[in-house]
Write a protein that holds these residues in place. Structure first.
Motif, short mmCIF file in Angstrom:
data_model
loop_
_atom_site.label_atom_id
_atom_site.label_comp_id
_atom_site.label_asym_id
_atom_site.label_seq_id
_atom_site.Cartn_x
_atom_site.Cartn_y
_atom_site.Cartn_z
N LEU A 57 0.84 -1.13 -0.11
CA LEU A 57 -0.08 -0.10 0.17
C LEU A 57 0.79 1.09 0.16
O LEU A 57 1.86 1.19 0.48
CB LEU A 57 -1.00 -0.06 1.31
CG LEU A 57 -1.88 -1.09 1.54
CD1 LEU A 57 -2.49 -0.99 2.93
CD2 LEU A 57 -2.93 -1.23 0.35
N SER A 58 0.31 2.30 -0.56
CA SER A 58 0.99 3.73 -0.44
C SER A 58 0.64 4.31 0.67
O SER A 58 -0.24 3.75 1.47
CB SER A 58 0.71 4.45 -1.85
OG SER A 58 -0.73 4.88 -1.59
N VAL A 59 1.31 5.44 1.04
CA VAL A 59 1.07 6.13 2.19
C VAL A 59 -0.52 6.74 2.18
O VAL A 59 -1.19 6.34 3.21
CB VAL A 59 1.87 7.49 2.30
CG1 VAL A 59 1.43 8.15 3.55
CG2 VAL A 59 3.35 6.91 2.79
N ARG A 60 -0.97 7.02 1.06
CA ARG A 60 -2.37 7.45 0.94
C ARG A 60 -3.33 6.42 1.00
O ARG A 60 -4.32 6.54 1.80
CB ARG A 60 -2.65 7.98 -0.50
CG ARG A 60 -4.11 8.54 -0.67
CD ARG A 60 -4.30 9.23 -1.97
NE ARG A 60 -3.64 10.55 -1.89
CZ ARG A 60 -3.22 11.33 -2.87
NH1 ARG A 60 -3.19 10.93 -4.16
NH2 ARG A 60 -2.70 12.42 -2.84
N GLU A 61 -2.92 5.22 0.39
CA GLU A 61 -3.87 4.08 0.85
C GLU A 61 -4.03 3.75 2.18
O GLU A 61 -4.97 3.19 2.65
CB GLU A 61 -3.47 2.94 -0.36
CG GLU A 61 -3.56 3.16 -1.71
CD GLU A 61 -3.10 2.36 -2.76
OE1 GLU A 61 -3.43 1.87 -3.89
OE2 GLU A 61 -2.05 1.65 -2.08
N ARG A 112 2.96 9.03 7.90
CA ARG A 112 4.30 9.19 7.81
C ARG A 112 5.01 9.63 9.21
O ARG A 112 6.09 8.88 9.58
CB ARG A 112 4.56 10.81 7.21
CG ARG A 112 4.18 10.30 5.65
CD ARG A 112 4.53 11.54 4.75
NE ARG A 112 3.72 11.48 3.44
CZ ARG A 112 4.43 10.91 2.46
NH1 ARG A 112 5.88 10.35 2.72
NH2 ARG A 112 3.90 10.74 1.22
N ASN A 113 4.31 10.12 9.99
CA ASN A 113 4.68 10.03 11.66
C ASN A 113 4.65 8.93 12.22
O ASN A 113 5.81 8.32 12.77
CB ASN A 113 3.85 10.91 12.35
CG ASN A 113 3.90 12.47 12.11
OD1 ASN A 113 4.85 12.95 11.65
ND2 ASN A 113 3.05 13.17 12.36
N TYR A 114 3.79 7.82 11.89
CA TYR A 114 4.07 6.35 12.72
C TYR A 114 5.04 5.91 12.00
O TYR A 114 5.87 4.97 12.75
CB TYR A 114 2.69 5.59 12.14
CG TYR A 114 1.28 6.17 13.19
CD1 TYR A 114 1.44 6.85 14.41
CD2 TYR A 114 0.21 5.63 12.65
CE1 TYR A 114 0.40 7.17 14.87
CE2 TYR A 114 -1.09 5.96 13.13
CZ TYR A 114 -0.90 6.77 14.29
OH TYR A 114 -2.03 6.99 15.10
#
Length: 95
Positions: free
Chosen positions: A40-44, A57-59
């Protein structure tokens, strides 16, 4: 051992239905495995977790979610993400 005498049409129908059933079962399990191994991408991932992209992103920065960077893309393995969620839930209920 029994010998069964059937018509050609009945035998063809029996073989056809059994092959269709086997193929349907095979492809459904294949889809499930592919779904779990999906990256999965960040958005997904944000959509999947119902959080913002910045939170994902912080995770990743904190190490809560493991991700692989390929070029400029950040990819998260869905199977590993679900395993991480299970760990978090179990820790939540241990308190």
């Amino acid at each position: 051992m029994k010998i069964i005498i059937t018509k050609q049409e009945d035998l063809e129908e029996l073989v056809q239905t059994s092959v269709q059933k086997s193929l349907k079962q095979f492809y459904s399990t294949k889809r499930e495995k592919e779904k779990l191994n999906q990256n999965l991408s960040v958005r997904e991932t944000a959509t999947f977790l119902n959080v913002s992209e910045l939170t994902v992103r912080n995770y990743i920065k904190r190490g809560l979610i493991k991700a692989d960077k390929i070029g400029n893309r950040v990819l998260i393995n869905r199977k590993k993400l679900e395993a991480t969620l299970k760990e978090v839930k179990s820790l939540k209920y241990k308190r």
